[in-house]
Write a protein that holds these residues in place. Structure first.
Motif, mmCIF file in Angstrom:
data_model
loop_
_atom_site.group_PDB
_atom_site.id
_atom_site.type_symbol
_atom_site.label_atom_id
_atom_site.label_comp_id
_atom_site.label_asym_id
_atom_site.label_seq_id
_atom_site.Cartn_x
_atom_site.Cartn_y
_atom_site.Cartn_z
ATOM 1 N N LEU A 93 0.823 -1.207 0.000
ATOM 2 C CA LEU A 93 0.000 0.000 0.000
ATOM 3 C C LEU A 93 0.861 1.262 0.000
ATOM 4 O O LEU A 93 1.994 1.268 0.472
ATOM 5 C CB LEU A 93 -0.911 0.016 1.229
ATOM 6 C CG LEU A 93 -2.022 -1.035 1.275
ATOM 7 C CD1 LEU A 93 -2.728 -0.989 2.622
ATOM 8 C CD2 LEU A 93 -3.015 -0.824 0.143
ATOM 9 N N GLN A 94 0.285 2.327 -0.514
ATOM 10 C CA GLN A 94 0.976 3.609 -0.507
ATOM 11 C C GLN A 94 1.154 4.089 0.924
ATOM 12 O O GLN A 94 0.233 4.020 1.735
ATOM 13 C CB GLN A 94 0.174 4.644 -1.303
ATOM 14 C CG GLN A 94 0.823 6.011 -1.375
ATOM 15 C CD GLN A 94 0.050 6.962 -2.271
ATOM 16 O OE1 GLN A 94 -0.678 6.532 -3.161
ATOM 17 N NE2 GLN A 94 0.190 8.244 -2.032
ATOM 18 N N ASP A 95 2.322 4.572 1.223
ATOM 19 C CA ASP A 95 2.629 5.099 2.551
ATOM 20 C C ASP A 95 1.995 6.490 2.678
ATOM 21 O O ASP A 95 2.322 7.398 1.913
ATOM 22 C CB ASP A 95 4.150 5.190 2.719
ATOM 23 C CG ASP A 95 4.564 5.536 4.133
ATOM 24 O OD1 ASP A 95 3.715 6.003 4.910
ATOM 25 O OD2 ASP A 95 5.746 5.330 4.463
ATOM 26 N N PRO A 96 1.101 6.676 3.638
ATOM 27 C CA PRO A 96 0.454 7.981 3.750
ATOM 28 C C PRO A 96 1.321 9.048 4.408
ATOM 29 O O PRO A 96 1.058 10.249 4.255
ATOM 30 C CB PRO A 96 -0.772 7.684 4.625
ATOM 31 C CG PRO A 96 -0.336 6.546 5.487
ATOM 32 C CD PRO A 96 0.580 5.709 4.623
ATOM 33 N N VAL A 97 2.352 8.620 5.126
ATOM 34 C CA VAL A 97 3.151 9.568 5.911
ATOM 35 C C VAL A 97 3.934 10.498 4.992
ATOM 36 O O VAL A 97 4.611 10.064 4.061
ATOM 37 C CB VAL A 97 4.107 8.820 6.855
ATOM 38 C CG1 VAL A 97 4.973 9.815 7.632
ATOM 39 C CG2 VAL A 97 3.322 7.947 7.822
ATOM 40 N N GLY A 98 3.839 11.786 5.256
ATOM 41 C CA GLY A 98 4.558 12.778 4.472
ATOM 42 C C GLY A 98 3.795 13.293 3.272
ATOM 43 O O GLY A 98 4.255 14.225 2.588
ATOM 44 N N GLU A 99 2.639 12.710 2.985
ATOM 45 C CA GLU A 99 1.847 13.157 1.834
ATOM 46 C C GLU A 99 1.400 14.605 2.049
ATOM 47 O O GLU A 99 0.857 14.962 3.088
ATOM 48 C CB GLU A 99 0.633 12.240 1.692
ATOM 49 C CG GLU A 99 -0.302 12.591 0.571
ATOM 50 C CD GLU A 99 -1.514 11.676 0.551
ATOM 51 O OE1 GLU A 99 -2.592 12.112 1.010
ATOM 52 O OE2 GLU A 99 -1.375 10.511 0.127
ATOM 53 N N ILE A 100 1.631 15.439 1.038
ATOM 54 C CA ILE A 100 1.270 16.864 1.123
ATOM 55 C C ILE A 100 0.102 17.132 0.191
ATOM 56 O O ILE A 100 0.090 16.692 -0.964
ATOM 57 C CB ILE A 100 2.470 17.758 0.765
ATOM 58 C CG1 ILE A 100 3.600 17.559 1.793
ATOM 59 C CG2 ILE A 100 2.065 19.229 0.712
ATOM 60 C CD1 ILE A 100 4.881 18.289 1.439
ATOM 61 N N SER A 101 -0.891 17.832 0.698
ATOM 62 C CA SER A 101 -2.087 18.115 -0.102
ATOM 63 C C SER A 101 -2.551 19.543 0.123
ATOM 64 O O SER A 101 -2.136 20.215 1.074
ATOM 65 C CB SER A 101 -3.209 17.132 0.259
ATOM 66 O OG SER A 101 -3.569 17.267 1.627
ATOM 67 N N ASP A 102 -3.423 19.991 -0.773
ATOM 68 C CA ASP A 102 -4.109 21.295 -0.646
ATOM 69 C C ASP A 102 -3.144 22.481 -0.566
ATOM 70 O O ASP A 102 -3.426 23.475 0.123
ATOM 71 C CB ASP A 102 -5.030 21.308 0.582
ATOM 72 C CG ASP A 102 -6.073 20.218 0.552
ATOM 73 O OD1 ASP A 102 -6.510 19.857 -0.557
ATOM 74 O OD2 ASP A 102 -6.459 19.718 1.619
ATOM 75 N N MET A 103 -2.019 22.393 -1.267
ATOM 76 C CA MET A 103 -1.094 23.525 -1.275
ATOM 77 C C MET A 103 -1.694 24.686 -2.067
ATOM 78 O O MET A 103 -2.246 24.490 -3.148
ATOM 79 C CB MET A 103 0.241 23.133 -1.889
ATOM 80 C CG MET A 103 1.079 22.196 -1.024
ATOM 81 S SD MET A 103 1.625 22.923 0.532
ATOM 82 C CE MET A 103 2.752 24.194 -0.025
#
Length: 419
Positions: A93-103
């Motif tokens: 699965l994709q690692d969610p940690v560090g994912e950046i969104s809504d910049m």
């Protein structure tokens, strides 16, 4: 409280907090190596794991554990294979940690966005099901959290053996052994201490009977992600397809009994009752399911009269309550009154009715033409689940990787100051 237990739990908490800080620096590849090594260790240790599990099963039988509890306790070949497969799925699965969104850029010149981050230290308290040891360890590790796992005394031998496999995986990937700690003592005082350590534990997830979860929720000084019980419903609508209705209603109840996503109450529209109930009663009878019905149900099939208490009971056994209702509105009224907010399903070919049911039924999973047994992290593609939450904050439904993370705002500037 026993001073030794208090001191022991404080030590586990301190070690978990230190490990959580180290895990923030672990990359995805490193975490995945640990998960895959755990899977290999479980497969290689299958015979030893089942030997230890046999001790727990023998003790459980001697102590009068019921069939549902013994079923949850058993480490069959299928369960062990599922553990290993779950670990590999989580690794994939994709690692969610560090994912950046809504910049986004702000008029001031800064950029503002959100970054997904671990919760920190997760404490899991559970009964009877040793597979939770592996699921919880894997999900916490992949989401960057340290875990303190306190299994029930009835699974002590199994959990210790599984902990060794987990430790092998952590060591092989160069991760701190304290990233996953299994509480060694069976002293109940350990639970009381664990739920009262906000300095070291960020969230508690209880898995087990209603009594355990009510106690944890009432006494915890740490936030709790929980569900109290699984009173799940299937409603056979006026516009239901006969074959689909029979197939789903039988599977939802009889696929497994001692699980929280099994149907406990069947609701049937008046127009469908005389069509579907005789065949359902026949198939339930073949599987040994005891039926308890409303007055209209009892007039159509052989069933015991249901009491008011039956509508709010999670049986976790081959017992089913059946109520004939006027229409979808009556069905949703019944669900609103008696459901635990876990999972509800409607069987219908009417698009408008299905959309109403999806929108108006307030449960963590709502389904159309599908068995409630699908309310499961593995089936939802989460790899595994740490539990199913019927809360509305912070997570709801099967709690997988994303449910074990939070978000923080990040701001990017270039010497930017506020005017």
């Amino acid at each position: 409280m026993n001073t030794d237990v208090k001191s022991y739990m404080q030590t586990l908490g301190q070690q978990a907090r230190a490990a959580a800080r180290e895990l923030v620096r672990a990359n995805t590849a490193q975490k995945n190596r640990a998960l895959l090594a755990m899977a290999e260790a479980i497969e290689a240790s299958a015979e030893q794991l089942q030997a230890e599990n046999a001790k727990d099963l023998e003790n459980g039988k001697n102590n009068g554990l019921d069939a549902a509890m013994l079923d949850r306790l058993t480490l069959s070949d299928k369960v062990l294979a599922g553990m290993a497969e779950g670990l590999r799925q989580i690794a994939a699965l994709q690692d969610p940690v560090g994912e950046i969104s809504d910049m986004s850029y702000r008029p001031s010149g800064i950029q503002v966005g959100k970054m997904r981050v671990p919760l920190g230290v997760v404490g899991i308290i559970y009964e009877s099901r040793p597979n939770v040891t592996v699921d919880a360890a894997a999900l916490c590790l992949k989401s960057g959290n340290a875990a303190i796992l306190r299994g029930g005394s009835e699974a002590a031998h199994s959990n210790r053996a599984l902990a060794e496999c987990i430790q092998q995986g952590l060591k092989s990937a160069g991760l701190p052994e304290a990233a996953v700690q299994v509480v060694a003592t069976t002293d109940r005082a350990a639970v009381g201490e664990m739920i009262a350590m906000p300095d070291y534990v960020d969230v508690i997830i209880p898995r087990g009977g209603k009594g355990l979860i009510e106690r944890i929720s009432a006494d915890a000084r740490v936030p709790v992600i929980k569900h109290l019980d699984g009173i799940c419903h299937v409603y056979i609508d006026d516009d239901a397809d006969y074959d689909k209705a029979i197939r789903v209603a039988v599977n939802a109840k009889t696929h497994r009994y001692g699980v929280c996503n099994a149907m406990e109450t069947l609701l049937v529209a008046e127009s469908q009752a005389e069509k579907v109930l005789p065949e359902l009663a026949r198939q339930y009878g073949e599987k040994g399911v005891e039926l308890r019905g409303c007055e209209k149900t009892c007039a159509i099939i052989d069933a015991q009269a249901a009491s008011e208490e039956d509508w709010g009971t999670e049986y976790l056994a081959p017992v089913l309550s059946i109520r004939v209702v006027k229409d979808v509105d009556a069905a949703m009224d019944h669900i609103a009154q008696y459901s635990s907010g876990h999972t509800e399903a409607i069987i219908t070919e009417n698009f408008t009715t299905s959309r109403r049911f999806l929108a108006e039924v307030d449960s963590s999973s709502v389904m159309v033409n599908a068995s409630t047994r699908f309310a499961d992290g593995f089936e939802y593609g989460l790899g595994a689940e740490i539990g199913i939450s019927t809360d509305k904050f912070h997570a709801r439904g099967p709690v997988g990787l994303e449910g074990l993370t939070s978000q923080k705002y990040i701001v990017l500037g270039d010497g930017t100051i506020r005017e």
